[in-house]
Design a protein around this motif. Structure first.
Motif, PDB file in Angstrom:
ATOM      1  N   GLN A 177       0.825  -1.206   0.000  1.00  0.00           N
ATOM      2  CA  GLN A 177       0.000   0.000   0.000  1.00  0.00           C
ATOM      3  C   GLN A 177       0.863   1.261   0.000  1.00  0.00           C
ATOM      4  N   ILE A 178       1.937   1.259   0.784  1.00  0.00           N
ATOM      5  CA  ILE A 178       2.839   2.406   0.799  1.00  0.00           C
ATOM      6  C   ILE A 178       3.470   2.603  -0.574  1.00  0.00           C
ATOM      7  N   GLY A 179       3.811   1.501  -1.233  1.00  0.00           N
ATOM      8  CA  GLY A 179       4.377   1.597  -2.572  1.00  0.00           C
ATOM      9  C   GLY A 179       3.439   2.280  -3.546  1.00  0.00           C
ATOM     10  N   ARG A 180       2.142   1.980  -3.445  1.00  0.00           N
ATOM     11  CA  ARG A 180       1.172   2.628  -4.337  1.00  0.00           C
ATOM     12  C   ARG A 180       1.042   4.108  -4.011  1.00  0.00           C
ATOM     13  N   ILE A 181       0.978   4.445  -2.729  1.00  0.00           N
ATOM     14  CA  ILE A 181       0.795   5.844  -2.341  1.00  0.00           C
ATOM     15  C   ILE A 181       1.980   6.697  -2.759  1.00  0.00           C
ATOM     16  N   MET A 182       3.197   6.175  -2.546  1.00  0.00           N
ATOM     17  CA  MET A 182       4.407   6.954  -2.811  1.00  0.00           C
ATOM     18  C   MET A 182       4.977   6.722  -4.195  1.00  0.00           C
ATOM     19  N   GLY A 183       4.358   5.840  -4.975  1.00  0.00           N
ATOM     20  CA  GLY A 183       4.849   5.569  -6.318  1.00  0.00           C
ATOM     21  C   GLY A 183       6.204   4.901  -6.330  1.00  0.00           C
ATOM     22  N   LEU A 184       6.420   3.954  -5.411  1.00  0.00           N
ATOM     23  CA  LEU A 184       7.714   3.284  -5.310  1.00  0.00           C
ATOM     24  C   LEU A 184       7.835   2.170  -6.353  1.00  0.00           C
ATOM     25  N   PRO A 185       9.030   1.931  -6.871  1.00  0.00           N
ATOM     26  CA  PRO A 185       9.251   0.742  -7.696  1.00  0.00           C
ATOM     27  C   PRO A 185       8.945  -0.520  -6.889  1.00  0.00           C
ATOM     28  N   GLN A 186       8.577  -1.571  -7.569  1.00  0.00           N
ATOM     29  CA  GLN A 186       8.172  -2.795  -6.891  1.00  0.00           C
ATOM     30  C   GLN A 186       9.271  -3.331  -5.977  1.00  0.00           C
ATOM     31  N   GLY A 187      10.516  -3.256  -6.425  1.00  0.00           N
ATOM     32  CA  GLY A 187      11.613  -3.761  -5.615  1.00  0.00           C
ATOM     33  C   GLY A 187      11.778  -3.006  -4.311  1.00  0.00           C
ATOM     34  N   GLU A 188      11.629  -1.683  -4.343  1.00  0.00           N
ATOM     35  CA  GLU A 188      11.771  -0.889  -3.126  1.00  0.00           C
ATOM     36  C   GLU A 188      10.593  -1.106  -2.191  1.00  0.00           C
ATOM     37  N   ALA A 189       9.409  -1.250  -2.741  1.00  0.00           N
ATOM     38  CA  ALA A 189       8.242  -1.525  -1.901  1.00  0.00           C
ATOM     39  C   ALA A 189       8.394  -2.874  -1.203  1.00  0.00           C
ATOM     40  N   ALA A 190       8.916  -3.878  -1.928  1.00  0.00           N
ATOM     41  CA  ALA A 190       9.123  -5.196  -1.330  1.00  0.00           C
ATOM     42  C   ALA A 190      10.211  -5.155  -0.266  1.00  0.00           C
ATOM     43  N   ALA A 191      11.214  -4.289  -0.459  1.00  0.00           N
ATOM     44  CA  ALA A 191      12.314  -4.197   0.501  1.00  0.00           C
ATOM     45  C   ALA A 191      11.864  -3.659   1.852  1.00  0.00           C
ATOM     46  N   ASP A 197      16.636  -3.057  11.736  1.00  0.00           N
ATOM     47  CA  ASP A 197      16.368  -2.027  12.730  1.00  0.00           C
ATOM     48  C   ASP A 197      17.292  -0.838  12.485  1.00  0.00           C
ATOM     49  N   GLY A 198      16.734   0.357  12.549  1.00  0.00           N
ATOM     50  CA  GLY A 198      17.534   1.556  12.328  1.00  0.00           C
ATOM     51  C   GLY A 198      17.589   2.023  10.892  1.00  0.00           C
ATOM     52  N   VAL A 199      17.035   1.241   9.952  1.00  0.00           N
ATOM     53  CA  VAL A 199      17.032   1.640   8.545  1.00  0.00           C
ATOM     54  C   VAL A 199      15.676   2.249   8.193  1.00  0.00           C
ATOM     55  N   THR A 200      15.723   3.377   7.511  1.00  0.00           N
ATOM     56  CA  THR A 200      14.511   4.091   7.113  1.00  0.00           C
ATOM     57  C   THR A 200      14.604   4.448   5.631  1.00  0.00           C
ATOM     58  N   LEU A 201      13.503   4.283   4.919  1.00  0.00           N
ATOM     59  CA  LEU A 201      13.403   4.804   3.556  1.00  0.00           C
ATOM     60  C   LEU A 201      12.770   6.178   3.644  1.00  0.00           C
ATOM     61  N   TRP A 202      13.545   7.211   3.345  1.00  0.00           N
ATOM     62  CA  TRP A 202      13.025   8.574   3.309  1.00  0.00           C
ATOM     63  C   TRP A 202      12.686   8.907   1.867  1.00  0.00           C
ATOM     64  N   CYS A 203      11.476   9.378   1.629  1.00  0.00           N
ATOM     65  CA  CYS A 203      11.066   9.588   0.248  1.00  0.00           C
ATOM     66  C   CYS A 203      10.147  10.800   0.102  1.00  0.00           C
ATOM     67  N   THR A 204      10.237  11.391  -1.069  1.00  0.00           N
ATOM     68  CA  THR A 204       9.332  12.438  -1.507  1.00  0.00           C
ATOM     69  C   THR A 204       8.695  11.965  -2.804  1.00  0.00           C
ATOM     70  N   GLU A 205       7.991  12.847  -3.475  1.00  0.00           N
ATOM     71  CA  GLU A 205       7.379  12.465  -4.743  1.00  0.00           C
ATOM     72  C   GLU A 205       8.426  12.154  -5.804  1.00  0.00           C
ATOM     73  N   ARG A 206       9.633  12.726  -5.648  1.00  0.00           N
ATOM     74  CA  ARG A 206      10.654  12.565  -6.693  1.00  0.00           C
ATOM     75  C   ARG A 206      11.886  11.793  -6.249  1.00  0.00           C
ATOM     76  N   ASP A 207      12.222  11.848  -4.974  1.00  0.00           N
ATOM     77  CA  ASP A 207      13.486  11.280  -4.506  1.00  0.00           C
ATOM     78  C   ASP A 207      13.248  10.229  -3.433  1.00  0.00           C
ATOM     79  N   ARG A 208      14.183   9.276  -3.354  1.00  0.00           N
ATOM     80  CA  ARG A 208      14.111   8.216  -2.338  1.00  0.00           C
ATOM     81  C   ARG A 208      15.526   7.885  -1.892  1.00  0.00           C
ATOM     82  N   GLN A 209      15.662   7.569  -0.602  1.00  0.00           N
ATOM     83  CA  GLN A 209      16.981   7.234  -0.088  1.00  0.00           C
ATOM     84  C   GLN A 209      16.837   6.356   1.152  1.00  0.00           C
TER      85      GLN A 209
END
Length: 230
Positions: A177-191, A197-209
């Motif tokens: 669901q987060i992948g659909r909302i943020m427009g994430l590639p399938q691989g990143e959504a699955a990841a 613990d301690g890892v965060t995906l920070w994302c905007t409409e254009r950038d992800r890290q």
């Protein structure tokens, strides 16, 4: 003629206007050091901004507290709106060496903060799965970070209106669901379902890290090691 030896004659150090651009320095954004990226380079989150800035973090209390502590270290005043003051009390007491740089407030009781360029404010909303609409909202030099432990029914609305979204480990259904909302590639959504613990995906409409937050010894002593679950 003057006295002494004649020094070496050199051309004047002058540049044309077109050449000045080559002197630009690669200066990154300033703000809170939130960790390192996949290449071990510092990842910095600029929360002190001259425009309203909203952040939604779907993750653990530990990461929100690290963010609050490091924001206070940059000189920002941090106001925490929470229904569980007992889990924030030690942090508020330890931060600032006795100065009230982190203050705790009951839900719906955050007073106006009077943010300014010389006294920026970060408001952390730790109000459970369904945080009520806050009385104090983002404004120039006043950012709002909303912590959600999971993908609650109000999360899609908050994510769409946020300038930045952070996601830690979630379930497969939540990741999809987060992948659909943020427009994430399938691989990143699955990841998102396997993040450490301690890892965060920070994302905007254009950038992800993806960012790994590594605590200092002092932070570990105060908050313990990185953890996703509270």
């Amino acid at each position: 003629m003057g006295f002494g030896l004649i020094g070496p004659r050199r051309e004047r150090h002058a540049l044309s206007l077109d050449q000045l651009e080559s002197l630009a320095l690669p200066v990154g954004d300033d703000g809170v050091m939130i960790g390192v990226d996949a290449n071990s380079r510092p990842a910095v989150l600029g929360v002190n901004r001259p425009a309203p800035y909203d952040v939604t973090l779907i993750g653990g209390l530990w990461t929100a507290q690290i963010l609050a502590l490091r924001a206070a270290a940059t000189g920002a005043r941090v106001a925490v709106e929470t229904g569980r003051t007992q889990v924030w009390a030690a942090l508020a007491q330890a931060a600032g060496g006795g100065q009230p740089c982190i203050t705790l407030h009951d839900v719906g009781r955050v007073p106006p903060q009077g943010a300014s360029a010389g006294s920026p404010v970060v408001i952390v909303r730790d109000c459970g799965m369904r945080p009520p609409r806050g009385r104090v909202v983002s404004a120039p030099w006043q950012s709002v970070v909303t912590l959600l432990p999971y993908l609650s029914p109000v999360a899609p609305r908050l994510m769409r209106k946020s300038d930045l979204v952070g996601v830690q480990r979630v379930s497969p259904d939540e990741g999809e669901q987060i992948g659909r909302i943020m427009g994430l590639p399938q691989g990143e959504a699955a990841a998102l379902t396997t993040l450490a613990d301690g890892v965060t995906l920070w994302c905007t409409e254009r950038d992800r890290q993806f960012v790994m937050t590594q605590p200092t010894d002092a932070e570990t002593g105060l908050l313990g090691g990185a953890r996703r679950m509270d």
